[in-house]
Write a protein that holds these residues in place. Structure first.
Motif, PDB file in Angstrom:
ATOM      1  N   GLY A  53       0.798  -1.221   0.000  1.00 40.04           N
ATOM      2  CA  GLY A  53       0.000   0.000   0.000  1.00 40.04           C
ATOM      3  C   GLY A  53       0.830   1.269   0.000  1.00 40.04           C
ATOM      4  O   GLY A  53       0.283   2.367   0.147  1.00 40.04           O
ATOM      5  N   THR A  54       2.129   1.132  -0.192  1.00 36.72           N
ATOM      6  CA  THR A  54       3.037   2.278  -0.180  1.00 36.72           C
ATOM      7  C   THR A  54       3.103   2.919  -1.557  1.00 36.72           C
ATOM      8  O   THR A  54       3.192   2.225  -2.576  1.00 36.72           O
ATOM      9  CB  THR A  54       4.449   1.825   0.249  1.00 36.72           C
ATOM     10  OG1 THR A  54       4.378   1.203   1.533  1.00 36.72           O
ATOM     11  CG2 THR A  54       5.405   2.999   0.319  1.00 36.72           C
ATOM     12  N   SER A  55       3.080   4.244  -1.606  1.00 39.43           N
ATOM     13  CA  SER A  55       3.250   4.955  -2.878  1.00 39.43           C
ATOM     14  C   SER A  55       4.636   4.647  -3.445  1.00 39.43           C
ATOM     15  O   SER A  55       5.623   4.558  -2.702  1.00 39.43           O
ATOM     16  CB  SER A  55       3.114   6.465  -2.665  1.00 39.43           C
ATOM     17  OG  SER A  55       1.822   6.788  -2.222  1.00 39.43           O
ATOM     18  N   VAL A  56       4.695   4.485  -4.759  1.00 46.18           N
ATOM     19  CA  VAL A  56       5.934   4.100  -5.435  1.00 46.18           C
ATOM     20  C   VAL A  56       6.398   5.226  -6.352  1.00 46.18           C
ATOM     21  O   VAL A  56       5.598   5.811  -7.088  1.00 46.18           O
ATOM     22  CB  VAL A  56       5.725   2.806  -6.249  1.00 46.18           C
ATOM     23  CG1 VAL A  56       6.936   2.524  -7.132  1.00 46.18           C
ATOM     24  CG2 VAL A  56       5.455   1.627  -5.322  1.00 46.18           C
ATOM     25  N   ILE A  57       7.700   5.516  -6.306  1.00 46.40           N
ATOM     26  CA  ILE A  57       8.314   6.417  -7.277  1.00 46.40           C
ATOM     27  C   ILE A  57       9.519   5.700  -7.861  1.00 46.40           C
ATOM     28  O   ILE A  57      10.283   5.064  -7.132  1.00 46.40           O
ATOM     29  CB  ILE A  57       8.718   7.776  -6.650  1.00 46.40           C
ATOM     30  CG1 ILE A  57       9.140   8.759  -7.744  1.00 46.40           C
ATOM     31  CG2 ILE A  57       9.796   7.619  -5.598  1.00 46.40           C
ATOM     32  CD1 ILE A  57       8.007   9.216  -8.621  1.00 46.40           C
ATOM     33  N   ARG A  58       9.674   5.757  -9.157  1.00 42.62           N
ATOM     34  CA  ARG A  58      10.736   5.020  -9.843  1.00 42.62           C
ATOM     35  C   ARG A  58      11.781   5.969 -10.429  1.00 42.62           C
ATOM     36  O   ARG A  58      11.449   7.065 -10.897  1.00 42.62           O
ATOM     37  CB  ARG A  58      10.157   4.164 -10.978  1.00 42.62           C
ATOM     38  CG  ARG A  58       9.187   3.098 -10.506  1.00 42.62           C
ATOM     39  CD  ARG A  58       8.628   2.313 -11.678  1.00 42.62           C
ATOM     40  NE  ARG A  58       7.631   1.340 -11.242  1.00 42.62           N
ATOM     41  CZ  ARG A  58       7.916   0.114 -10.838  1.00 42.62           C
ATOM     42  NH1 ARG A  58       9.173  -0.296 -10.840  1.00 42.62           N
ATOM     43  NH2 ARG A  58       6.963  -0.713 -10.438  1.00 42.62           N
ATOM     44  N   ILE A  59      13.026   5.500 -10.413  1.00 42.93           N
ATOM     45  CA  ILE A  59      14.102   6.168 -11.140  1.00 42.93           C
ATOM     46  C   ILE A  59      14.199   5.487 -12.492  1.00 42.93           C
ATOM     47  O   ILE A  59      14.368   4.263 -12.575  1.00 42.93           O
ATOM     48  CB  ILE A  59      15.438   6.061 -10.389  1.00 42.93           C
ATOM     49  CG1 ILE A  59      15.328   6.718  -9.012  1.00 42.93           C
ATOM     50  CG2 ILE A  59      16.558   6.703 -11.193  1.00 42.93           C
ATOM     51  CD1 ILE A  59      16.562   6.556  -8.155  1.00 42.93           C
ATOM     52  N   GLY A  60      14.070   6.261 -13.568  1.00 41.50           N
ATOM     53  CA  GLY A  60      14.067   5.698 -14.906  1.00 41.50           C
ATOM     54  C   GLY A  60      15.456   5.356 -15.396  1.00 41.50           C
ATOM     55  O   GLY A  60      16.471   5.667 -14.762  1.00 41.50           O
ATOM     56  N   ASP A  61      15.514   4.682 -16.552  1.00 39.80           N
ATOM     57  CA  ASP A  61      16.802   4.402 -17.178  1.00 39.80           C
ATOM     58  C   ASP A  61      17.512   5.723 -17.467  1.00 39.80           C
ATOM     59  O   ASP A  61      16.866   6.731 -17.781  1.00 39.80           O
ATOM     60  CB  ASP A  61      16.605   3.631 -18.482  1.00 39.80           C
ATOM     61  CG  ASP A  61      16.111   2.210 -18.236  1.00 39.80           C
ATOM     62  OD1 ASP A  61      16.406   1.670 -17.148  1.00 39.80           O
ATOM     63  OD2 ASP A  61      15.426   1.661 -19.118  1.00 39.80           O
ATOM     64  N   PRO A  62      18.832   5.745 -17.380  1.00 37.10           N
ATOM     65  CA  PRO A  62      19.550   7.020 -17.521  1.00 37.10           C
ATOM     66  C   PRO A  62      19.481   7.586 -18.935  1.00 37.10           C
ATOM     67  O   PRO A  62      19.681   6.870 -19.914  1.00 37.10           O
ATOM     68  CB  PRO A  62      20.989   6.654 -17.146  1.00 37.10           C
ATOM     69  CG  PRO A  62      21.089   5.184 -17.435  1.00 37.10           C
ATOM     70  CD  PRO A  62      19.740   4.612 -17.135  1.00 37.10           C
ATOM     71  N   ASP A  63      19.177   8.875 -19.025  1.00 40.69           N
ATOM     72  CA  ASP A  63      19.354   9.576 -20.295  1.00 40.69           C
ATOM     73  C   ASP A  63      20.844   9.877 -20.452  1.00 40.69           C
ATOM     74  O   ASP A  63      21.656   9.597 -19.563  1.00 40.69           O
ATOM     75  CB  ASP A  63      18.505  10.845 -20.349  1.00 40.69           C
ATOM     76  CG  ASP A  63      18.695  11.738 -19.133  1.00 40.69           C
ATOM     77  OD1 ASP A  63      19.825  11.781 -18.584  1.00 40.69           O
ATOM     78  OD2 ASP A  63      17.739  12.407 -18.713  1.00 40.69           O
ATOM     79  N   ASP A  64      21.229  10.454 -21.594  1.00 38.44           N
ATOM     80  CA  ASP A  64      22.652  10.674 -21.847  1.00 38.44           C
ATOM     81  C   ASP A  64      23.276  11.596 -20.805  1.00 38.44           C
ATOM     82  O   ASP A  64      24.429  11.402 -20.390  1.00 38.44           O
ATOM     83  CB  ASP A  64      22.854  11.260 -23.245  1.00 38.44           C
ATOM     84  CG  ASP A  64      22.643  10.223 -24.341  1.00 38.44           C
ATOM     85  OD1 ASP A  64      22.585   9.018 -24.008  1.00 38.44           O
ATOM     86  OD2 ASP A  64      22.533  10.609 -25.511  1.00 38.44           O
ATOM     87  N   THR A  65      22.513  12.598 -20.367  1.00 33.20           N
ATOM     88  CA  THR A  65      23.049  13.536 -19.384  1.00 33.20           C
ATOM     89  C   THR A  65      23.327  12.843 -18.061  1.00 33.20           C
ATOM     90  O   THR A  65      24.397  12.998 -17.462  1.00 33.20           O
ATOM     91  CB  THR A  65      22.054  14.695 -19.163  1.00 33.20           C
ATOM     92  OG1 THR A  65      21.797  15.342 -20.416  1.00 33.20           O
ATOM     93  CG2 THR A  65      22.623  15.718 -18.190  1.00 33.20           C
ATOM     94  N   LEU A  66      22.361  12.048 -17.594  1.00 37.27           N
ATOM     95  CA  LEU A  66      22.548  11.344 -16.331  1.00 37.27           C
ATOM     96  C   LEU A  66      23.604  10.258 -16.457  1.00 37.27           C
ATOM     97  O   LEU A  66      24.396  10.041 -15.531  1.00 37.27           O
ATOM     98  CB  LEU A  66      21.220  10.743 -15.861  1.00 37.27           C
ATOM     99  CG  LEU A  66      21.255  10.004 -14.517  1.00 37.27           C
ATOM    100  CD1 LEU A  66      21.770  10.906 -13.399  1.00 37.27           C
ATOM    101  CD2 LEU A  66      19.874   9.468 -14.173  1.00 37.27           C
ATOM    102  N   LEU A  67      23.643   9.574 -17.592  1.00 37.77           N
ATOM    103  CA  LEU A  67      24.652   8.534 -17.791  1.00 37.77           C
ATOM    104  C   LEU A  67      26.050   9.119 -17.634  1.00 37.77           C
ATOM    105  O   LEU A  67      26.918   8.529 -16.982  1.00 37.77           O
ATOM    106  CB  LEU A  67      24.496   7.897 -19.167  1.00 37.77           C
ATOM    107  CG  LEU A  67      25.354   6.655 -19.407  1.00 37.77           C
ATOM    108  CD1 LEU A  67      24.755   5.458 -18.684  1.00 37.77           C
ATOM    109  CD2 LEU A  67      25.486   6.354 -20.895  1.00 37.77           C
ATOM    110  N   GLY A  68      26.277  10.293 -18.229  1.00 39.97           N
ATOM    111  CA  GLY A  68      27.580  10.935 -18.100  1.00 39.97           C
ATOM    112  C   GLY A  68      27.892  11.311 -16.671  1.00 39.97           C
ATOM    113  O   GLY A  68      29.027  11.138 -16.194  1.00 39.97           O
ATOM    114  N   ALA A  69      26.890  11.803 -15.948  1.00 40.89           N
ATOM    115  CA  ALA A  69      27.102  12.187 -14.553  1.00 40.89           C
ATOM    116  C   ALA A  69      27.398  10.971 -13.679  1.00 40.89           C
ATOM    117  O   ALA A  69      28.280  11.010 -12.816  1.00 40.89           O
ATOM    118  CB  ALA A  69      25.881  12.938 -14.032  1.00 40.89           C
ATOM    119  N   VAL A  70      26.672   9.873 -13.911  1.00 39.51           N
ATOM    120  CA  VAL A  70      26.897   8.661 -13.125  1.00 39.51           C
ATOM    121  C   VAL A  70      28.261   8.066 -13.456  1.00 39.51           C
ATOM    122  O   VAL A  70      28.996   7.623 -12.560  1.00 39.51           O
ATOM    123  CB  VAL A  70      25.773   7.634 -13.386  1.00 39.51           C
ATOM    124  CG1 VAL A  70      26.092   6.294 -12.725  1.00 39.51           C
ATOM    125  CG2 VAL A  70      24.449   8.173 -12.870  1.00 39.51           C
TER     126      VAL A  70
END
Length: 225
Positions: free
Chosen positions: A142-159
């Motif tokens: 019953g807990t609200s869920v929030i998901r982190i999506g697959d990385p876009d190019d900007t996030l991929l570079g940061a990670v």
């Protein structure tokens, strides 16, 4: 001389709130965690693959709320004290031992009764967690869920950059750009590639350049990842 990235490489994993990089892939999760006082029923499940930034977001929440952070795998001790803080994070709930389910159940109810907040994290949704205690399973589902999506190019570079920083590695700029163009677009691949580059560079006493990056990506493909 090969061109090198020039940064002040940290000596530890950077998990401060100001270190968190927001992109389209994680903006909704970041906004939801930051709005912790308004979570439905006072709880939130943060879902995302390994390496996606769940632990970093947990520390953002800790900074904002004063939350206590506990690894789910450590909840098997029946003598564990109740939560000490008004808010609680339980990380990697898939690793929760059955012996710890009773503790989490009572912690959930305590936080709900006292107006606290509960953040749980996992790679999969609550409906897929192997929880034997029916009352806890129903509360988690019953807990609200929030998901982190697959990385876009900007996030991929940061990670990718953060993974290098955390390991005290300074790759050649051309190697870094080569990786960004050619590696699989997933958090798991980033962690694997950087770990392999670290091991290969140390074992062979080589700098991280395009040829070494190419060898590692070829290995990645050969392993079927």
């Amino acid at each position: 001389m090969a061109q090198q990235l020039s940064f002040d490489w940290p000596t530890r994993v950077a998990l401060e709130p100001d270190d968190f990089f927001v992109s389209d892939a994680n903006a909704a999760a970041y906004a939801m965690v930051s709005d912790w006082e308004n979570w439905p029923d006072g709880k939130l499940a943060l879902i995302g693959p390994q390496g996606s930034g769940k632990s970093h977001l947990a520390r953002v929440f800790q900074h904002l709320s004063g939350a206590q952070i506990i690894a789910a795998r450590d909840l098997g001790d029946a003598t564990l004290a109740p939560p000490e803080a008004p808010c609680l994070v339980v990380e990697d709930v898939e690793t929760l031992p059955h012996a710890g389910e009773e503790w989490l159940f009572h912690a959930h109810n305590h936080l709900r009764a006292t107006g606290g907040r509960l953040l749980v994290s996992a790679a999969s949704a609550p409906t897929r967690w192997n929880i034997a205690l029916p009352d806890l399973a129903s509360r988690m589902q019953g807990t609200s869920v929030i998901r982190i999506g697959d990385p876009d190019d900007t996030l991929l570079g940061a990670v990718l950059m953060k993974q290098f920083q955390d390991r005290q590695l300074s790759p050649d700029l051309r190697a870094f750009n080569y990786l960004l163009r050619n590696m699989p677009r997933s958090f798991e691949a980033v962690a694997w590639v950087v770990a392999e580059l670290d091991h290969a560079a140390m074992a062979e006493q080589r700098s991280i350049t395009v040829p070494l990056a190419r060898v590692v990506l070829d290995k990645l493909g050969a392993d079927g990842r």
